[in-house]
Motif scaffolding. Structure first.
Motif, PDB file in Angstrom:
ATOM      1  N   ALA A   1       7.880  10.483   2.776  1.00  0.00           N
ATOM      2  CA  ALA A   1       6.697   9.708   2.389  1.00  0.00           C
ATOM      3  C   ALA A   1       6.518   8.505   3.305  1.00  0.00           C
ATOM      4  CB  ALA A   1       6.820   9.258   0.935  1.00  0.00           C
TER       5      ALA A   1
ATOM      6  N   GLU B   1       0.818  -1.211   0.000  1.00  0.00           N
ATOM      7  CA  GLU B   1       0.000   0.000   0.000  1.00  0.00           C
ATOM      8  C   GLU B   1       0.856   1.267   0.000  1.00  0.00           C
ATOM      9  OE1 GLU B   1      -2.491  -0.379   3.379  1.00  0.00           O
ATOM     10  OE2 GLU B   1      -3.801  -1.916   2.491  1.00  0.00           O
ATOM     11  N   ALA B   2       2.001   1.235   0.679  1.00  0.00           N
ATOM     12  CA  ALA B   2       2.845   2.430   0.776  1.00  0.00           C
ATOM     13  C   ALA B   2       3.782   2.591  -0.412  1.00  0.00           C
ATOM     14  CB  ALA B   2       3.674   2.377   2.071  1.00  0.00           C
TER      15      ALA B   2
ATOM     16  N   VAL C   1       9.023  16.157   0.383  1.00  0.00           N
ATOM     17  CA  VAL C   1       8.349  14.854   0.429  1.00  0.00           C
ATOM     18  C   VAL C   1       9.135  13.881  -0.450  1.00  0.00           C
ATOM     19  CG1 VAL C   1       6.169  13.630   0.153  1.00  0.00           C
ATOM     20  CG2 VAL C   1       6.164  16.051   0.746  1.00  0.00           C
TER      21      VAL C   1
ATOM     22  N   PRO D   1       3.554   2.998  -3.788  1.00  0.00           N
ATOM     23  CA  PRO D   1       3.427   4.086  -4.779  1.00  0.00           C
ATOM     24  C   PRO D   1       3.899   5.437  -4.262  1.00  0.00           C
ATOM     25  CG  PRO D   1       1.445   2.726  -4.757  1.00  0.00           C
ATOM     26  CD  PRO D   1       2.261   2.318  -3.565  1.00  0.00           C
ATOM     27  N   ARG D   2       3.565   5.786  -3.030  1.00  0.00           N
ATOM     28  CA  ARG D   2       3.949   7.091  -2.496  1.00  0.00           C
ATOM     29  C   ARG D   2       5.442   7.133  -2.157  1.00  0.00           C
ATOM     30  NH1 ARG D   2      -1.240   6.201  -1.454  1.00  0.00           N
ATOM     31  NH2 ARG D   2      -0.777   4.604   0.097  1.00  0.00           N
ATOM     32  N   VAL D   3       5.988   6.028  -1.667  1.00  0.00           N
ATOM     33  CA  VAL D   3       7.415   6.007  -1.346  1.00  0.00           C
ATOM     34  C   VAL D   3       8.254   6.064  -2.617  1.00  0.00           C
ATOM     35  CG1 VAL D   3       9.272   4.661  -0.272  1.00  0.00           C
ATOM     36  CG2 VAL D   3       7.031   4.787   0.831  1.00  0.00           C
TER      37      VAL D   3
ATOM     38  N   ASP E   1       7.392   7.445  -5.446  1.00  0.00           N
ATOM     39  CA  ASP E   1       7.308   8.821  -5.946  1.00  0.00           C
ATOM     40  C   ASP E   1       8.296   9.724  -5.224  1.00  0.00           C
ATOM     41  OD1 ASP E   1       5.401   8.226  -7.805  1.00  0.00           O
ATOM     42  OD2 ASP E   1       3.692   8.821  -6.549  1.00  0.00           O
ATOM     43  N   GLY E   2       8.418   9.541  -3.913  1.00  0.00           N
ATOM     44  CA  GLY E   2       9.393  10.315  -3.163  1.00  0.00           C
ATOM     45  C   GLY E   2      10.821   9.974  -3.546  1.00  0.00           C
TER      46      GLY E   2
ATOM     47  N   GLU F   1       3.324   7.716   5.799  1.00  0.00           N
ATOM     48  CA  GLU F   1       2.625   6.425   5.805  1.00  0.00           C
ATOM     49  C   GLU F   1       2.681   5.772   7.181  1.00  0.00           C
ATOM     50  OE1 GLU F   1       0.841   4.984   3.333  1.00  0.00           O
ATOM     51  OE2 GLU F   1       1.102   6.914   2.331  1.00  0.00           O
TER      52      GLU F   1
END
Length: 287
Positions: free
Chosen positions: A238, A69-70, A233, A72-74, A76-77, A242
Motif C-alpha cells: 500500500a 492522506e496515505a 496489498v 487509511p490505505r496503509v 488497511d494493509g 501511494e
C-alpha cells in the motif's frame, strides 16, 4: 517505646552517610543524563537537520500531508499483515515443536526421521526468506495442483516453512537443556516417552527458551512485510502504491513506523520477561 529502643532504631552515622552518598549519585546521574541528551540532540541538529539538503529530504520522506492522506490505505494493509502474523505464529509453534521432537527421538530406527528433520532445518535456515517466498508463492501455484489461493496464503506458508526451522532449534536446545535425570525419573515412574515429553520435559524446556521464542516472534513481525513481493496489498505494498501516485516516500516511512508500533509492545514484554527470568535465576546470589 523506651528511649533506648528509639536510639537503637535510629540509623547510624555510617548509614546516614551512605544514604547521602546515594542521593548525591542519583542527582549526578540525572544531570549527566540530561546533559548527554542535550548534547546528542545538538549533534543530530548539526549533522542532519542543519545540512543543506534537509529541507528537500523532509518534504520527500517526512511530509505530514502525504502521511495523513496515505494513512487509511496503509493501515488497511497493516491489518492484513496482522492476520498473516497470527496464522503464521500458530503454524510455526506447532510445526517447529514437531520438528524439535523428531530431532530428539532416540534409537537407530529413528535415524531417517532425525536426518530428514536435520536436513529441513539446515535447508530453510540457509535459504533467504525472500527466495522462499518466490519459490512458494510462484512455484507451487505453477504446478496447477493446488486450487487458486490468495497471495497472503502462500506468504503465510513461506513464513511457516522458514521460521519453523529457526524455532525448532530453539525448542531442541530447550529440550536438551533439561537434565537427563528428569527423563530417567519419569520413565522409572512408569510414564511412556510421550507422557514424559508432555508432562516433564516440554514444560521445563519451554520455560527455559521463552525469551528466545519471544525474540523470534518480534523478528517475524517485521518479516511479515515481505509478503508484498507476492502482490499482497499489505502495508508495504500500500505504501508502494501511494509512493507511485504521489512521487513521495513518506508512505514508506509511515509503514515503517506502524511496524515499529506493532512490534514495540512485544519488544518491551520480551525485555521485561528476560529481566524477570534473570532476576529469578540470580536470586540469593552474592553477585
Amino acid at each position: 517505646m523506651s528511649t533506648s529502643e528509639i536510639v537503637a532504631r535510629r540509623p547510624s552515622a555510617i548509614e546516614l552517610g551512605r544514604r547521602a552518598f546515594r542521593r548525591r549519585q542519583t542527582r549526578i546521574s540525572v544531570l549527566t543524563s540530561i546533559g548527554s541528551t542535550i548534547g546528542f540532540a545538538l549533534l543530530v541538529w548539526a549533522l542532519v537537520v542543519n545540512t543543506p539538503g534537509w529541507t528537500q529530504v523532509q518534504q520527500t520522506f517526512f511530509n505530514p500531508t502525504v502521511a495523513v492522506e496515505a494513512f487509511p490505505r496503509v493501515i488497511d494493509g497493516l491489518w492484513l499483515n496482522v492476520r498473516v502474523l497470527v496464522f503464521a505464529a500458530i503454524g510455526v509453534l506447532v510445526f517447529s515443536l514437531l520438528l524439535a521432537i523428531l530431532r530428539t527421538l532416540r534409537g537407530p530406527i529413528f535415524f531417517p526421521v532425525r536426518a530428514l528433520a536435520a536436513g529441513y532445518t539446515d535447508l530453510f535456515r540457509g535459504v533467504p526468506l525472500i527466495i522462499v517466498l518466490y519459490l512458494v508463492g510462484f512455484g507451487l501455484p505453477g504446478l496447477n495442483v493446488f486450487p487458486r489461493m490468495a497471495a497472503e496464503f502462500w506468504g503465510t506458508i513461506a513464513l511457516i516453512l522458514t521460521y519453523s526451522a529457526y524455532v525448532s532449534e530453539v525448542f531442541r536446545a530447550g529440550i536438551e537443556a533439561v537434565h537427563p535425570s528428569q527423563r530417567l525419573a519419569a520413565r522409572s515412574l512408569g510414564l511412556s516417552h510421550g507422557q514424559t515429553m508432555r508432562r516433564v520435559i516440554l514444560p521445563q524446556a519451554v520455560r527455559k527458551v521463552t525469551p528466545a521464542l519471544m525474540n523470534d516472534f518480534v523478528a517475524m513481525q517485521k518479516d511479515v512485510g515481505l509478503i508484498s513481493v507476492l502482490g499482497a496489498v499489505d502495508a508495504v505494498r500500500a505504501a508502494q502504491i501511494e509512493t507511485a501516485a504521489t512521487f513521495n516516500f513518506t508512505p514508506y516511512v509511515l509503514a515503517g513506523l506502524l511496524f515499529v508500533l506493532l512490534a514495540l509492545p512485544m519488544i518491551r514484554l520480551t525485555d521485561w520477561y528476560t529481566a524477570r527470568v534473570r532476576e529469578r535465576e540470580q536470586m540469593g546470589s552474592i553477585v
